[in-house]
Design an enzyme around this catalytic site. Structure first.
Site, short mmCIF file in Angstrom:
data_model
loop_
_atom_site.label_atom_id
_atom_site.label_comp_id
_atom_site.label_asym_id
_atom_site.label_seq_id
_atom_site.Cartn_x
_atom_site.Cartn_y
_atom_site.Cartn_z
CE LYS A 103 -0.09 10.59 -7.72
NZ LYS A 103 0.51 11.63 -8.73
N GLY B 199 2.06 2.72 1.59
CA GLY B 199 0.96 3.41 0.98
C GLY B 199 1.23 5.10 0.61
CE LYS C 199 7.60 13.25 -6.35
NZ LYS C 199 6.54 14.19 -5.90
CB VAL D 47 2.40 20.28 -4.31
CG1 VAL D 47 2.91 20.85 -5.06
CG2 VAL D 47 2.59 18.58 -4.28
CB CYS E 146 3.76 9.85 -3.70
SG CYS E 146 3.06 11.69 -3.80
CG PHE F 277 12.79 5.39 2.48
CD1 PHE F 277 13.13 7.03 3.34
CD2 PHE F 277 11.58 5.55 2.28
CE1 PHE F 277 12.19 7.78 3.55
CE2 PHE F 277 10.31 6.43 2.11
CZ PHE F 277 10.74 7.46 2.77
CD GLU G 170 7.87 20.85 -3.21
OE1 GLU G 170 7.69 21.89 -3.78
OE2 GLU G 170 8.57 20.33 -2.44
CG PHE G 171 11.87 15.65 -4.61
CD1 PHE G 171 11.77 14.48 -4.91
CD2 PHE G 171 12.11 16.83 -5.21
CE1 PHE G 171 12.31 14.51 -6.51
CE2 PHE G 171 12.48 16.67 -6.72
CZ PHE G 171 12.78 15.38 -7.18
CG LEU G 172 5.62 18.26 -0.58
CD1 LEU G 172 4.56 17.40 0.07
CD2 LEU G 172 5.12 19.66 -0.45
C1 UDX Z 1 6.85 9.96 -0.57
C2 UDX Z 1 8.26 10.68 -0.78
O1 UDX Z 1 8.89 10.31 0.59
C3 UDX Z 1 8.22 12.01 -1.06
O2 UDX Z 1 9.72 12.37 -1.38
C4 UDX Z 1 7.45 12.24 -2.53
O3 UDX Z 1 7.36 13.55 -2.79
C5 UDX Z 1 6.12 11.65 -2.04
O4 UDX Z 1 6.03 10.24 -1.78
P1 UDX Z 1 5.03 10.27 1.45
O5 UDX Z 1 4.01 9.45 0.61
O6 UDX Z 1 4.47 11.54 1.94
O7 UDX Z 1 6.44 10.83 0.47
O8 UDX Z 1 5.59 9.18 2.40
P2 UDX Z 1 6.93 8.62 2.83
O9 UDX Z 1 7.28 9.30 4.26
O10 UDX Z 1 7.58 8.64 1.79
O11 UDX Z 1 6.13 7.34 3.16
C6 UDX Z 1 5.75 6.43 1.96
C7 UDX Z 1 5.41 5.15 2.69
O12 UDX Z 1 6.44 4.34 2.69
C8 UDX Z 1 4.51 5.13 4.01
O13 UDX Z 1 3.62 4.11 3.79
C9 UDX Z 1 5.48 4.52 4.74
O14 UDX Z 1 4.86 3.82 5.98
C10 UDX Z 1 6.38 3.72 4.20
N1 UDX Z 1 7.72 3.40 4.58
C11 UDX Z 1 8.69 4.38 4.53
C12 UDX Z 1 8.26 2.20 4.83
O15 UDX Z 1 7.34 1.26 4.78
N2 UDX Z 1 9.41 1.75 5.38
C13 UDX Z 1 10.50 2.96 5.38
O16 UDX Z 1 11.52 2.79 5.72
C14 UDX Z 1 9.84 4.16 4.66
#
Ligand code: UDX
Length: 448
Positions: free
Chosen positions: A273, A267, A214, A14, A270, A259, A158-160
């Site tokens: 946790k 995993g 968030k 972030v 974010c 999603f 932050e939603f990144l």
């Molecule tokens: C996430 C949120 O998307 C983001 O908005 C927030 O700020 C931080 O947490 P991130 O952890 O970077 O972001 O990854 P993300 O792309 O959301 O994926 C998280 C996990 O979900 C990954 O392990 C991914 O493999 C899994 N996932 C995602 C699935 O198993 N299926 C899906 O359809 C989408």
């Protein structure tokens, strides 16, 4: 001479992304961290995370004197208008959120400032943290008998997403601004003006709502994944196909198609946790959040179910068997292995006596988690430098991350390179038909 108008605390995802993006918007940014090694590395152009576009943006900002890294930010405090807190908020043993680093920064700010400032909390923090930050800053000001300066506390979560963090910042779906007063809101509009001029929108709200938003967003996303993962097991038992279910329900506009991919569990830094922290928050306010607890549980189950598929296949045990794990980053385009399903399988299969060979396009032995595993298991664990080496004389492939590199695997080569033709596809990247054409036994998630 710099005109410093933003100070960013924290050089994690972030903090670095915010620093790079604000600096490239023309702001002057000072980025700081209490870890001297991290600051030294950044000053030497070594970036601790693998994130597309980040190196170029940081490089550009430093070159244009819009950004500098320092361990001693205090000397820039007076010139700064905005203080952005983007330090880590890891889980404590009881699952609650450790806000001590946020409070330490608040104290550091309160101890030094002598004029009005905007303090923006970007770290993910529990409801009420904004008020605590304000109290800490004001208590420090009072100690120095300063009563007449205004402190504007803002929650700007932050939603990144890792792997697309820069785009998420520069092309945001929403900018959440939690404020207590109109003046703070106007100052935030000013900060985000370059994005607002391009048509991106701020959604203003109270600080408490912004803080909770968030957690709610992450909970909703992970809940969808856990739902699909539970459905996938039902599909396996009932003879249905989770990919078809995904298409069917994803085309409903009210549900949406994102999603909904079943796999081997979510995993990253974010979801695991933040769900634990939200569960804890529910307990604090005596509000049962049964869906959150179920989401966490379903995620653990999903990994166990897939692990058991591997273990059950080797009825005679895994001793001396070489298993190839493809992908140990928790998702593609990152070298982050926090709560990575690939690491979970590596650990569990090692316990069963297997030899693990692991290949990931970005993760190397330098990564802490990998280093530890290697120390503990010595010669039964290796990081390969290629898919070829990773799969040589192997008894099974376990595909854990849907890297582009794994999307067109040469099955003909693999069938000759391996000693047993077994493919566990944790991300449903292939079809049974395709794998069987090359003599592989193919096991995936939620498909007949
Ligand atoms: C996430 C949120 O998307 C983001 O908005 C927030 O700020 C931080 O947490 P991130 O952890 O970077 O972001 O990854 P993300 O792309 O959301 O994926 C998280 C996990 O979900 C990954 O392990 C991914 O493999 C899994 N996932 C995602 C699935 O198993 N299926 C899906 O359809 C989408």
């Amino acid at each position: 001479m710099y005109f410093q108008n933003i100070i960013v605390f924290g050089t994690g995802y972030v903090g670095l992304v915010a620093s790079a993006c604000f600096a490239n918007m023309g702001k002057s940014v000072v980025c700081t961290d209490n870890c001297i090694e991290k600051i030294n590395a950044l000053e030497n152009h070594q970036i601790p995370i693998d994130e597309p576009q980040l190196p170029e943006l940081l490089e550009n900002a430093v070159k244009n004197q819009q950004l500098l890294f320092t361990i001693n930010p205090e000397e820039y405090f007076e010139q700064a208008d905005f203080f952005i807190i983007a330090v880590g908020t890891p889980s404590l043993a009881d699952g609650s959120c450790d806000t001590s680093s946020v409070f330490a920064v608040a104290k550091q700010i309160g101890e030094k400032i002598v004029s009005s400032k905007v303090i923006i909390i970007k770290s993910t923090v529990p409801v009420g943290t904004g008020e605590q930050v304000e109290n800490i800053v004001k208590a420090e000001l009072q100690k120095r008998a300063i009563y007449d300066i205004e402190i504007f506390i803002v929650s700007n979560p932050e939603f990144l997403k890792e792997g697309s963090a820069i785009d998420d910042f520069l092309k945001p779906e929403r900018i959440i601004i939690g404020v207590q007063c109109q003046e703070a809101y106007l100052k935030m509009k000013d900060l985000y003006k370059p994005l607002l001029d391009q048509g991106y929108q701020i959604i203003p709200m109270s600080i408490r709502s912004a803080e909770l938003a968030k957690y709610a967003a992450n909970a909703m996303l992970s809940m969808r994944i856990s739902f699909m993962n539970e459905m996938s097991y039902l599909c396996e038992k009932a003879g249905a196909n989770i990919e078809e279910i995904r298409l069917a329900i994803g085309s409903d506009m009210r549900i949406g198609k994102y999603f909904l991919k079943a796999g081997i569990g979510y995993g990253g830094s974010c979801f695991p946790k933040d769900n634990k922290a939200l569960e804890f928050l529910g307990k604090k306010y005596d509000v049962p959040l049964s869906l959150i607890s179920a989401t966490i549980e379903a995620n653990k189950n999903q990994q166990k179910i897939f692990l058991n598929k591997i273990i059950d296949f080797f009825e005679g045990g895994l001793n001396e068997k070489k298993i190839s794990i493809l992908g140990v980053a928790f998702k593609p385009n990152t070298n982050d292995t926090r709560h990575s399903p690939g690491l979970y399988f590596a650990n569990e299969l090692l316990k069963k006596g297997a030899h693990i060979s692991l290949f990931d396009p970005l993760v190397t032995t330098k990564e802490n988690n990998i280093c530890l595993l290697k120390q503990e298991t010595q010669n039964r664990f290796e990081i390969s430098n290629s898919i070829e080496n990773c799969t040589q004389n192997s008894s099974a492939i376990v595909l854990c991350t849907e890297w582009e590199e794994f999307q067109n695997l040469d099955f003909d080569f693999l069938s000759k390179n391996m000693c047993q033709k077994l493919f566990f596809d944790g991300r449903n990247q292939y079809t049974k038909k395709h794998a069987e054409k090359y003599g592989f036994t193919y096991i995936s998630v939620g498909r007949p």
